[in-house]
Motif scaffolding. Structure first.
Motif, mmCIF file in Angstrom:
data_model
loop_
_atom_site.group_PDB
_atom_site.id
_atom_site.type_symbol
_atom_site.label_atom_id
_atom_site.label_comp_id
_atom_site.label_asym_id
_atom_site.label_seq_id
_atom_site.Cartn_x
_atom_site.Cartn_y
_atom_site.Cartn_z
ATOM 1 N N GLU A 103 -4.489 5.209 -2.877
ATOM 2 C CA GLU A 103 -3.846 5.552 -1.611
ATOM 3 C C GLU A 103 -4.680 4.993 -0.446
ATOM 4 O O GLU A 103 -4.132 4.498 0.548
ATOM 5 N N GLU A 106 -4.020 1.359 -0.156
ATOM 6 C CA GLU A 106 -2.716 1.144 0.483
ATOM 7 C C GLU A 106 -2.858 1.214 2.005
ATOM 8 O O GLU A 106 -2.383 0.332 2.725
ATOM 9 N N ASP A 151 1.552 -0.847 -3.422
ATOM 10 C CA ASP A 151 2.230 0.186 -2.630
ATOM 11 C C ASP A 151 2.438 -0.257 -1.184
ATOM 12 O O ASP A 151 3.301 0.278 -0.484
ATOM 13 N N GLU A 155 5.513 0.291 2.357
ATOM 14 C CA GLU A 155 5.283 0.571 3.781
ATOM 15 C C GLU A 155 5.803 -0.571 4.643
ATOM 16 O O GLU A 155 6.333 -0.353 5.732
HETATM 17 MN MN LIG Z 1 3.295 4.613 0.447
#
Ligand SMILES: [Mn+2]
Ligand SMILES: [Mn+2]
Lengths: 242, 229, 242, 229, 229, 229, 229, 229
Positions: A103, A106, A151, A155
């Protein structure tokens, strides 16, 4: 009960391991939360800005800077977790560490994209996870790098769609479309090596179709007129602000 | 198991299941009302501006009557158990929020605040720990509003009204900026917020179409200056 | 952007909620860990003791006491979480609180069983979760009580099997068998009301069959002799310690 | 994606997959050895006490040769990557631990310590960050030992040896007390520990049978005093 | 187990599986017909208005021949067992309903009632307890019709027919209003009905596109005034 | 949509959902009864032979009262709709079959036939098209009986009754031979039937244990000669 | 167990696992090629018409080289064992079929027949019992082609090429009509075929958009008249 | 799509589904036979040694008649398509192998080799590419044999035959040693082989029980010396 001393030490070892595992799980959840908030922050700041869709525009650089600042918190957390992941331990606790790390990657790659319009490199990610002397807190794996970066495409899809109505949003959709298409092509060769990357590629494919549809809509709408899309954008903007 | 404990537990469970039954009845009531209102609101897509007030006027009394139902609910729910039961009615409540917010938009082209929505629906502050309007439910209702407004933008143009899309666009952009402030989890609200982006895109396309066709008389396009239809 | 102040307050509310949720998840994991350790402690202490299978024997009471002491930690944690669960909040965060709470109830009911050979009552559980004035930290639900107590049967199965070879272990298996059979029968009527209780009942049924098999083995083995099981046990013990 | 980055990543992945292939080869080696040893150990269930030493003697050289294979592994594994790759060989390693511990039991009726097991298997301390014997793998091996001893308790009686079950019982009870010290998660080790309880129960039943049939000559039943078979 | 009881049970099981086989044959028959009709109906998307009657004319005899198949089914099904077997053919039946309703729309721009659909498909009232057209299956067929009409709205514009979308829009909205008045439970039917709003949105966008470009004479947006194509 | 058609459709949908509610009530009734009976039957595992008749005697009236509930169901279900609704109660019905068959076994050590089961449960032949006992449900009930009897074989021994397992063994083998002659499809019933072999194995092991230890008088292993307990 | 028998069994098992390893190597080869080709083909979505021939030209040699790999496979597979191993490569083969069919479409706007596909991929008739192109695999490849063409229709418009969607539409509809005439069972192929209707809808909407805006010269909607790009 | 191509494809699809139907018929035949044989073999668990030859004698003709069915299959299967269809009958075939191997054991206490099994089942070498007995299916049949023998060991003791368990033990251990020497992959066969250890444990416990109680004459534990029952 002659075996007790040995088993006492096994108990200590197992307890130690379980406690460390718990600490890392908790840290990973915290990191995930900060990274998610950073992503929202980036979307917010860049869309509120003057020229969100101009390459290397001041507003994009400013947004990226704000994002990076927030992500410093994560880097500090990894610095303080360093002893938990020393030597071989990263590999032992990979399954606990990865979710938060991905995360973070990302979010970091989103900030990087806004600033440079490129994909952050493996080394650049590793560099953010090193101490002042350049020693990494733990070894970055290709798997975490690719899954985190993958990922990013989701976005970017959101970025393209929600910026669509703004000035320059139509050509931004075309740019993002090309970028995501390249990501998908570049990542493809890694799918045999990296578990779960195929699944992420399917998600990227879905995002890509959504961006393509947006780019298509931009072209179709403007095709009835004999002017460039940007000029049409300007016309509309002038019109509305009259 | 201790006999007395057994009986106590049994009583508690029976009460609980009775209560559930009664709550469900109230929610059925509420559902009937929201279904009627949504059915009527659906007509805005083929109604000319001059007839909108009448349409809205017909819905208002039904909306007002929701307060009664919520009052009934508030009597049923035991103190401090709002969060225990709210999942049962949150779908209906969100629909009611949507209706209230749409009526406000159609009347004043403005946003009904959370506080004002609660009061329109007759949800009283003193029921806080039993029946309340949570931020989450309010926001879901607003997303429903945007979904419907993107459809309305298309249909008003069909009906020859080229100014409404501009107003809708201004209103929805403001709302979007608000939503962008939120840090969402990967939950339903996040997914619906994502879908809202497509509604905005659709509205933008309509604005684009009508702007370029210069169908908006110069000077009237600043949304604030346009009289309500 | 006239709506911003309102949305700013929504943001604060949502952030607040998410942060609290995170805190409760972490606390629940910690509580689960303590409860699990308590259960291991109870098994350990009671099996090492002199008369593990004698009703209300000093050693069982001692084991229960040690377990309770460890569980005090959990009670203190709930006391300190009290403000997070005030008023209605328990219901809002039930899904985060329940896993740890049920594990706590499992451990508590095991200690209670060792001391009293009965099932702890709902009120007795609630009483451990109250302040000095008898005000509960949060309302105990029947669901958490039953699901936690239901897990006790699994631990009792382990208790019966691993005590099997000890003096009195055979008749202990018969006692535990009757206790678990009653639990299963008593819980049955709650299955329509309590989600997931049916699943737990199936697990209890499996445990029960295992205990029944052990009780059966005890009877079959001793049936070739014309002495009571306890006298046979004594014979074997004497024999081995000669 | 940056071209240089692409190539770097590709190289890393290729190296990794080469390495995996080489490790797998070593593990195949190890598996052949453990399979042979387990096959031979299986004969203890039908072998009279006086022939056990010969049986064990035949297995020892194979066991000793495992060190070589682990040495090969230790050369392959990069520094600090023990935990990265260990899942690949942990099944084989646990079997090897079982064999070593069983041989020790058959010889001295005692427990091979973790340290002694590692040294029997030729796993060197200095490989710590590449190839090591973790507590978890050691414990899994011991549980395997108990599984097999409960079978042995039954079969030695069939072969007319009524004292061995008593020794097994004493040994396994001690081991169980050790395991009881551990705080386990709901994981594989926990599940196997649960299964161990059934082995102990089985052994107790055998002891019960032979005790009651007074088949043990008085005075010899204290396990310590019995000479190895 | 009693021999006679056994034989009775076996007879029951055998008969059931024979019957299932025979029913499946009839349904294969029906499927062939519906597949042919759907294949032909698929051509409406590229057929100009003047050729539609011929296209429809070619389908009608196949549709009429379905009655025969249903008759065959009605002979097979034992009295009172409609509900036992109906799941086997409901998919095919719904497709047949769709075909019948589409043909009616293409011919008269109107809705075929449940009664009329049953009679078009040759399903007789006296078969009630064996073969019947349930409300549920009828409604599923109508939803299939709306799905297809939204596609048709798009394709008629491509073919240069700008008025058909207006008729489709009017027809579908009327149908939708009808559906809205039904008390549907939260089941498959409700979910499919909810999905209709996407079809309606699509149709509205087509109407928007032709209106915006003034491709239809003003005033024609009241669909009733348009002559059938 | 035609108003009359709409109303007819709505009536049909409303009736259906009312009816479902009423049927559910009846089934709740039935469930309470079966739960009570199963709870009581559960005590056979800890009840000595001499108290079994009293235990069974206490269950019989509850069992008899099921007829009333089935009668209520039969009044609710419209003619010809047995197959429409039967899935709602088949689980409860199978439990009731199990109870009836277990009581018959405990009383006479015999098998209750399908016909006798229906009559014990008060299901009348003339309700055929509304409420009936199908072969499938009957067989499911019998499999439940075998599952429970294998547990009973174990527990009667624990209670010191060494002859009952022989009777159970003879009964279950006879039943199993019957099932083997049925032409079962590869469905749930077949899978449950296949699982019976585990029950049989368990019963055989109990019989083995008591035979090996000569706990039953020689010659009694032919179960037919043992008087009911 | 007889030693000779044992050895024979072991030989069989060993050969099988060796062979599997070798086949997997060949398939890895094939996968590398298809991955390269698909990666390159992916560029059609951003390539202007005039550069398509060069793009296709770069892929052709890789495609041609597949024959070699299939030849290698054909040497490995023992006679008569096509059906034993084919599942291992069917995924790769279908991708190769897709590539070949797409290249044919891009070059001649036509459909590559099953026979021609086999020959393009270098799969020889005489390998029939070892390596062959089954109807099923061919059809799966074609469905992949349609999935990709619907995306292409969108993206060519983005690139300013408004005529290509018309050609794609004509081609896909022809293909779809063909598929509709096949008797597909209710299996994977049928399900993938059913999903084609979403692709067709999408293509129709693109054609709608360009027709509505008169972006293609009138009369060109009959695709046959358009020269290849 | 080319019409000829279409027809060719359709023919292929149709032939395939016809053939599948015919194969299924043959397998139903085979299943009836294996079900009869398994039903009869089930009686060995309650049959005294002297009646076993008659029981086996009754099964032999049914077993012999399987050759006919396999012959029918061999006529149906097209050349080279053994591997395409074999999954359809492998379950039935494995059952037939089990029956053949059990009959051999009951007659000669020996193992039927793969070759002998094929010839007993009437599977001819010249059908190799259509119908054959693979090593895998043979081994699955043998595992089924061991499963059943562990049950038999228990039941022969119940019948007062204390020597048979010793023979079973010797036979199964020999078979197990053979299996241990095979290089099984981690697949279904390996998993079923691993499960054999439970059967062996059970058999060992039976042998333990009879040895402990001195129910067999001393010295007989070397199974080879016992005459067949
Ligand atoms: Mn995301
Ligand atoms: Mn537990």
């Amino acid at each position: 009960m002659s075996f007790l001393p040995a088993f006492q030490s096994f108990r200590d070892e197992l307890d130690d391991h379980n406690d460390r595992r718990e600490r890392l799980i908790k840290a990973s959840r915290d990191i995930t939360n900060i990274a998610k908030k950073t992503i929202f922050l980036l979307h917010r700041v860049v869309l509120e800005s003057e020229n969100p869709f101009e390459d290397r525009s001041a507003s994009r650089i400013k947004a990226a800077k704000q994002g990076r600042e927030k992500l410093n918190q994560v880097q500090e957390m990894y610095a303080s977790l360093r002893h938990e992941l020393v030597g071989d331990r990263y590999w032992r606790y990979q399954r606990q560490v990865s979710p938060g790390l991905q995360e973070y990657i990302e979010a970091l790659s989103f900030a990087h994209f806004l600033e440079h319009s490129t994909l952050i490199t493996f080394q650049q990610v590793q560099d953010t996870l090193c101490d002042a002397d350049g020693n990494p807190y733990f070894p970055l794996t290709i798997s975490d790098y690719l899954l985190g970066a993958s990922d990013l495409t989701g976005e970017l899809m959101r970025f393209a769609i929600s910026g669509f109505g703004k000035r320059g949003g139509r050509s931004n959709a075309l740019d993002v479309c090309a970028f995501v298409r390249n990501c998908k092509a570049d990542f493809e060769r890694f799918t045999p090596y990296v578990r779960d990357l195929s699944k992420k590629q399917s998600v990227t494919a879905e995002s890509l179709v959504k961006i393509e549809d947006a780019a298509y809509a931009a072209v179709v709408r403007s095709s009835e007129y004999d002017l460039s899309p940007d000029m049409l954008d300007d016309l509309v903007t002038t019109y509305l602000s009259n | 198991m201790d006999i007395q404990d057994l009986e106590k537990l049994n009583d508690m469970l029976d009460n609980e299941s009775d209560l559930r039954e009664k709550i469900r009845d109230k929610i059925n009531d509420l559902d009937k009302k929201t279904r009627t209102m949504v059915g009527n609101l659906n007509k805005i897509h083929s109604t000319r501006p001059e007839s909108i007030p009448a349409l809205v006027g017909a819905i208002r009394p039904v909306l007002a009557s929701c307060g009664e139902t919520f009052g009934g609910l508030a009597e049923l729910i035991p103190p401090h158990q709002f969060w225990r039961w709210k999942d049962m009615w949150c779908h209906s409540l969100r629909t009611a929020v949507f209706v209230a917010a749409m009526i406000e938009y159609l009347t004043n082209r403005g946003l009904l605040s959370l506080q004002a929505t609660a009061s329109t629906l007759g949800i009283k502050d003193e029921w806080q720990d039993r029946v309340a309007l949570s931020a989450e439910d309010y926001l879901h209702g607003l997303i429903g509003l945007v979904n419907e407004l993107s459809r309305l933008a298309v249909n008003t143009v069909t009906l020859g009204n080229f100014e409404e899309p501009l107003r809708i666009s201004a209103f929805v952009k403001d709302l979007f900026a608000g939503f962008s402030m939120l840090n969402l989890k990967n939950d339903v609200l996040r997914r619906r917020f994502d879908s809202l982006k497509y509604d905005i895109k659709k509205i933008e396309e309509v604005v684009y179409d009508v702007s370029l066709r210069k169908l908006v008389p110069t000077g009237t396009s600043e949304a604030g200056q346009i009289a309500p239809m």
